[in-house]
Design an enzyme around this catalytic site. Sequence first.
Site, PDB file in Angstrom:
ATOM      1  N   THR A 180     -42.327  34.638  20.057  1.00 40.97           N
ATOM      2  CA  THR A 180     -41.741  34.218  21.299  1.00 40.97           C
ATOM      3  C   THR A 180     -42.115  35.982  22.493  1.00 40.97           C
ATOM      4  O   THR A 180     -43.227  35.894  23.592  1.00 40.97           O
ATOM      5  CB  THR A 180     -41.287  33.323  21.984  1.00 40.97           C
ATOM      6  N   LEU A 211     -38.837  32.994  15.401  1.00 41.01           N
ATOM      7  CA  LEU A 211     -39.746  32.111  16.343  1.00 41.01           C
ATOM      8  C   LEU A 211     -40.145  33.164  17.848  1.00 41.01           C
ATOM      9  O   LEU A 211     -40.434  33.901  18.615  1.00 41.01           O
ATOM     10  CB  LEU A 211     -38.947  31.138  16.433  1.00 41.01           C
ATOM     11  N   TYR A 212     -38.581  34.104  17.560  1.00 38.54           N
ATOM     12  CA  TYR A 212     -38.151  34.707  18.614  1.00 38.54           C
ATOM     13  C   TYR A 212     -38.994  35.920  18.584  1.00 38.54           C
ATOM     14  O   TYR A 212     -39.174  36.390  19.683  1.00 38.54           O
ATOM     15  CB  TYR A 212     -35.860  35.475  18.213  1.00 38.54           C
ATOM     16  N   ALA A 213     -39.287  35.991  17.258  1.00 41.84           N
ATOM     17  CA  ALA A 213     -40.505  37.304  17.509  1.00 41.84           C
ATOM     18  C   ALA A 213     -41.678  36.855  18.045  1.00 41.84           C
ATOM     19  O   ALA A 213     -42.449  37.149  19.070  1.00 41.84           O
ATOM     20  CB  ALA A 213     -40.468  38.219  16.377  1.00 41.84           C
TER      21      ALA A 213
END
Length: 435
Positions: free
Chosen positions: A250, A246-248
């Site tokens: 975002t 999810l980090y990537a």
Amino acid sequence: MSQMMHIDNIPSTPGKFKMEKSPYNRLRMHFSLAKLTFWSLVFLGLIFVFFYRSPASSSPVSSDLSRRSLRTSSYGGPAWEMRIKASAKVRSRNGISVLVTGAAGFVGTHVSVALKRRGDGVLGLDNFNDYYDPSLKRARQALLERTGVYVVEGDINDTTLLKKLFDIVPFTHVMHLAAQAGVRYAMENPGSYVHSNIAGLVNVLEICKSVNPQPAIVWASSSSVYGLNTKVPFSEKDRTDQPASLYAATKKAGEEIAHTYNHIYGLSLTGLRFFTVYGPWGRPDMAYFFFTRDILKGKSIPIFEAANHGTVARDFTYIDDIVKGCLAALDTAEKSTGSGGKKKGAAQLRVFNLGNTSPVPVSDLVSILERLLKVKAKRLVMKLPRNGDVPFTHANISSAHKELGYKPTTDLQTGLKKFVRWYLNYYGNGKKSAQ
Ligand SMILES: O=C(O)[C@H]1O[C@H](OP(=O)(O)OP(=O)(O)OC[C@H]2O[C@@H](n3ccc(=O)[nH]c3=O)[C@H](O)[C@@H]2O)[C@H](O)[C@@H](O)[C@@H]1O
């Protein structure tokens, strides 16, 4: 000053007005005084009702707004504004005035110090959240204060505060580093990534597009946008539609959002895809940092292994090289072309890899730390968990080299030696350790 009288009786030249004495006039005067009294009471009553029933004290939304404005007013005051102006003051010819969001973060601190030392104006903004030990952020803040950088405590989602800062300082640039970092934490707290990396970014861009003059923006994207790509080294033109966390996702979304604000409002935007940045004052949530802590504590070190015993490697990049890349991006950023929220012409939109171009297996990282710490690590080799981690990263930096003059010079052995020296000094030779 003429006394307060009924609106019909107020002369154009105050003090020249004389009341006549006849009985008819006296009666008329008593009548108009009664009328004046009556309407004054009505007027006062209306004022009372208005303020007592004002929406600010009724609906949650507006009370929140009033709370926000109260919160902002707690930021205000002449002394606070003076500190901001002094911090953001440009002291060198052709210097720039930069708002650094996430200034008490790892990269934010190093970039702020470097800008200040070369004579630029720098104002920091940080919400000092507790994603990792806030005392480390406070120690970085003290370091920044010593170099003349003031860090305002606040959140990038606080529109009122951001507007206030731009009212006080016409920033020429924004170095937007505030974000929820960390690949693996996204599975524990997804909301934090939306709050900071999506809503926070949009809020910063909304402010930037509406101020005059619009600043140029340089912001932190991530090597993680390359996700499950197998073609190495990664080039900026390679696909980035397979994020593994999810980090990537975002960060990838951030790059699309940047394109939108560039296209509509003429904001000059440069995204920097950092590749596993490490160094003194680093982040305790990153492997090189907590491996150091745990080797000193004699705890086991979980070393991830890819499928079929494949190595997991990263293109570890030393902070000083990253700082040079950030400052070069700021110095080569063209002006934004919009004003008053309207675009006047095409604006610069860029993305660069900032890596070291020499990936190193995580197991080698541990070996270097063992030598530097003179302690044998308790290695625990385990399969790469499905937690958003990717098996390797490797940066092609030819574009950053060509456009920014970016040229990393610090190998992992040298960089970790500097980190370990800082770590032992900061935590007192391992007696007091990171949390
Ligand atoms: O390059 C980037 O853009 C990203 O680099 C790092 O993310 P990561 O590379 O995962 O850094 P670490 O969390 O320090 O992990 C380094 C390596 O150690 C491995 N690792 C991590 C944790 C662990 O317990 N064991 C282990 O072998 C990871 O798989 C990775 O290969 C930062 O945490 C991100 O914020 C940044 O955006």
